[in-house]
Design a protein around this motif. Sequence first.
Motif, mmCIF file in Angstrom:
data_model
loop_
_atom_site.group_PDB
_atom_site.id
_atom_site.type_symbol
_atom_site.label_atom_id
_atom_site.label_comp_id
_atom_site.label_asym_id
_atom_site.label_seq_id
_atom_site.Cartn_x
_atom_site.Cartn_y
_atom_site.Cartn_z
ATOM 1 N N ASP A 25 0.818 -1.218 0.000
ATOM 2 C CA ASP A 25 0.000 0.000 0.000
ATOM 3 C C ASP A 25 0.847 1.261 0.000
ATOM 4 O O ASP A 25 0.454 2.273 -0.553
ATOM 5 C CB ASP A 25 -0.917 0.035 1.226
ATOM 6 C CG ASP A 25 -2.030 -0.987 1.133
ATOM 7 O OD1 ASP A 25 -2.240 -1.524 0.032
ATOM 8 O OD2 ASP A 25 -2.680 -1.239 2.163
ATOM 9 N N ARG A 26 2.011 1.220 0.664
ATOM 10 C CA ARG A 26 2.834 2.421 0.819
ATOM 11 C C ARG A 26 4.251 2.304 0.263
ATOM 12 O O ARG A 26 4.940 3.304 0.157
ATOM 13 C CB ARG A 26 2.955 2.774 2.300
ATOM 14 C CG ARG A 26 1.668 3.221 2.908
ATOM 15 C CD ARG A 26 1.890 3.572 4.359
ATOM 16 N NE ARG A 26 0.667 3.970 5.006
ATOM 17 C CZ ARG A 26 0.360 5.213 5.335
ATOM 18 N NH1 ARG A 26 1.192 6.174 5.078
ATOM 19 N NH2 ARG A 26 -0.774 5.488 5.920
ATOM 20 N N ALA A 27 4.696 1.110 -0.030
ATOM 21 C CA ALA A 27 6.105 0.929 -0.398
ATOM 22 C C ALA A 27 6.266 0.193 -1.727
ATOM 23 O O ALA A 27 5.437 -0.637 -2.099
ATOM 24 C CB ALA A 27 6.820 0.159 0.696
ATOM 25 N N ILE A 28 7.369 0.514 -2.387
ATOM 26 C CA ILE A 28 7.740 -0.155 -3.631
ATOM 27 C C ILE A 28 9.111 -0.779 -3.404
ATOM 28 O O ILE A 28 10.025 -0.111 -2.922
ATOM 29 C CB ILE A 28 7.848 0.846 -4.803
ATOM 30 C CG1 ILE A 28 6.570 1.651 -4.956
ATOM 31 C CG2 ILE A 28 8.194 0.114 -6.094
ATOM 32 C CD1 ILE A 28 6.704 2.827 -5.916
ATOM 33 N N GLN A 29 9.233 -2.061 -3.734
ATOM 34 C CA GLN A 29 10.550 -2.701 -3.697
ATOM 35 C C GLN A 29 11.026 -2.833 -5.132
ATOM 36 O O GLN A 29 10.307 -3.362 -5.984
ATOM 37 C CB GLN A 29 10.482 -4.078 -3.047
ATOM 38 C CG GLN A 29 10.532 -4.029 -1.552
ATOM 39 C CD GLN A 29 10.849 -5.390 -0.985
ATOM 40 O OE1 GLN A 29 10.200 -6.375 -1.319
ATOM 41 N NE2 GLN A 29 11.851 -5.451 -0.145
ATOM 42 N N TYR A 30 12.234 -2.327 -5.381
ATOM 43 C CA TYR A 30 12.791 -2.325 -6.727
ATOM 44 C C TYR A 30 13.799 -3.464 -6.861
ATOM 45 O O TYR A 30 14.431 -3.861 -5.893
ATOM 46 C CB TYR A 30 13.492 -0.990 -7.009
ATOM 47 C CG TYR A 30 12.603 0.213 -6.801
ATOM 48 C CD1 TYR A 30 11.835 0.716 -7.844
ATOM 49 C CD2 TYR A 30 12.523 0.846 -5.572
ATOM 50 C CE1 TYR A 30 11.007 1.819 -7.656
ATOM 51 C CE2 TYR A 30 11.706 1.948 -5.376
ATOM 52 C CZ TYR A 30 10.953 2.433 -6.418
ATOM 53 O OH TYR A 30 10.145 3.509 -6.225
ATOM 54 N N HIS A 31 13.960 -3.952 -8.102
ATOM 55 C CA HIS A 31 14.977 -4.976 -8.361
ATOM 56 C C HIS A 31 16.365 -4.356 -8.197
ATOM 57 O O HIS A 31 16.585 -3.184 -8.526
ATOM 58 C CB HIS A 31 14.830 -5.546 -9.772
ATOM 59 C CG HIS A 31 13.664 -6.464 -9.926
ATOM 60 N ND1 HIS A 31 13.590 -7.688 -9.304
ATOM 61 C CD2 HIS A 31 12.504 -6.331 -10.618
ATOM 62 C CE1 HIS A 31 12.450 -8.269 -9.614
ATOM 63 N NE2 HIS A 31 11.761 -7.456 -10.404
ATOM 64 N N ALA A 32 17.290 -5.144 -7.696
ATOM 65 C CA ALA A 32 18.652 -4.670 -7.441
ATOM 66 C C ALA A 32 19.318 -4.178 -8.730
ATOM 67 O O ALA A 32 20.056 -3.188 -8.704
ATOM 68 C CB ALA A 32 19.480 -5.781 -6.812
ATOM 69 N N GLU A 33 19.051 -4.832 -9.845
ATOM 70 C CA GLU A 33 19.664 -4.432 -11.116
ATOM 71 C C GLU A 33 19.254 -3.007 -11.490
ATOM 72 O O GLU A 33 20.062 -2.230 -11.983
ATOM 73 C CB GLU A 33 19.266 -5.405 -12.242
ATOM 74 C CG GLU A 33 19.774 -6.814 -12.058
ATOM 75 C CD GLU A 33 18.955 -7.646 -11.073
ATOM 76 O OE1 GLU A 33 17.759 -7.333 -10.833
ATOM 77 O OE2 GLU A 33 19.516 -8.594 -10.506
ATOM 78 N N PHE A 34 17.978 -2.692 -11.246
ATOM 79 C CA PHE A 34 17.499 -1.336 -11.521
ATOM 80 C C PHE A 34 18.194 -0.327 -10.616
ATOM 81 O O PHE A 34 18.603 0.746 -11.063
ATOM 82 C CB PHE A 34 15.979 -1.243 -11.351
ATOM 83 C CG PHE A 34 15.466 0.175 -11.363
ATOM 84 C CD1 PHE A 34 15.555 0.958 -12.505
ATOM 85 C CD2 PHE A 34 14.920 0.738 -10.220
ATOM 86 C CE1 PHE A 34 15.096 2.277 -12.517
ATOM 87 C CE2 PHE A 34 14.456 2.046 -10.221
ATOM 88 C CZ PHE A 34 14.551 2.810 -11.371
ATOM 89 N N LYS A 35 18.340 -0.660 -9.352
ATOM 90 C CA LYS A 35 18.986 0.253 -8.405
ATOM 91 C C LYS A 35 20.422 0.554 -8.849
ATOM 92 O O LYS A 35 20.842 1.715 -8.866
ATOM 93 C CB LYS A 35 19.018 -0.352 -7.000
ATOM 94 C CG LYS A 35 17.666 -0.499 -6.358
ATOM 95 C CD LYS A 35 17.842 -1.139 -4.983
ATOM 96 C CE LYS A 35 16.541 -1.501 -4.327
ATOM 97 N NZ LYS A 35 16.745 -2.101 -3.008
ATOM 98 N N ILE A 36 21.154 -0.491 -9.213
ATOM 99 C CA ILE A 36 22.549 -0.324 -9.637
ATOM 100 C C ILE A 36 22.615 0.531 -10.898
ATOM 101 O O ILE A 36 23.410 1.473 -10.986
ATOM 102 C CB ILE A 36 23.218 -1.702 -9.851
ATOM 103 C CG1 ILE A 36 23.346 -2.436 -8.510
ATOM 104 C CG2 ILE A 36 24.577 -1.548 -10.528
ATOM 105 C CD1 ILE A 36 23.695 -3.903 -8.634
ATOM 106 N N ARG A 37 21.758 0.207 -11.870
ATOM 107 C CA ARG A 37 21.729 0.971 -13.130
ATOM 108 C C ARG A 37 21.370 2.426 -12.863
ATOM 109 O O ARG A 37 21.990 3.348 -13.399
ATOM 110 C CB ARG A 37 20.734 0.315 -14.096
ATOM 111 C CG ARG A 37 20.796 0.847 -15.498
ATOM 112 C CD ARG A 37 19.930 0.055 -16.478
ATOM 113 N NE ARG A 37 18.508 0.158 -16.162
ATOM 114 C CZ ARG A 37 17.755 -0.850 -15.709
ATOM 115 N NH1 ARG A 37 18.297 -2.042 -15.532
ATOM 116 N NH2 ARG A 37 16.469 -0.679 -15.443
#
Length: 141
Positions: A25-37
Motif C-alpha cells: 500500500d505504501r512501499a515499492i521494492q525495486y529490483h537490485a539491477e534497476f537500483k545499480i543501473r
Amino acid sequence: MSKIIFNEIQRKQLEANPNVASVSDRAIQYHAEFKIRAVKENMNGKGPTQIFIENGFDLDVIGVKKATSSLCRWRDTYKTYGEQGLLEERRGRGSTGRPSTKDVSPEKKLEKAEARIKYLEAELELLKKLEELERQAKKRY
C-alpha cells in the motif's frame, strides 16, 4: 514510510513495471539491477526524475520525492558497500544487526566488564553526593 497510499489500480500499474519486485500500500521494492543501473546513470549526470521516467515510472503515481529519496539512499549504500550493498537485503530477519557477543575474546569481555564497573562506581558516587546535598538542604530549612 511514504505518506502516499497506492490504490489497487496504481499497485497493478507499478507491479507491471519490470524494475519493480513488489508493491504494498505504501512501499515499492525495486529490483537490485534497476537500483545499480539508476545509481550509475545518476553518477553520470542524469537526474532522479529523468531516470525514473525513462524506466517506465509515472511520477504522478509514485511522486517526485520518492524517486529522489530512493536514489539518494541507493547512492549512499553504493558508496558505502558498492554494488554488493544493493544486491543484498540488509533489513529484517537476514540483517546482521548488532555485532554478536559470542565471538568476543576474553580480553575484550574483561575490558567491557571493567569499563562497566568503572561507570557504575561513578554513578554510585554521584548518587551519594546527591543524597548528601539533599540532607544538607533539609537541615537548612
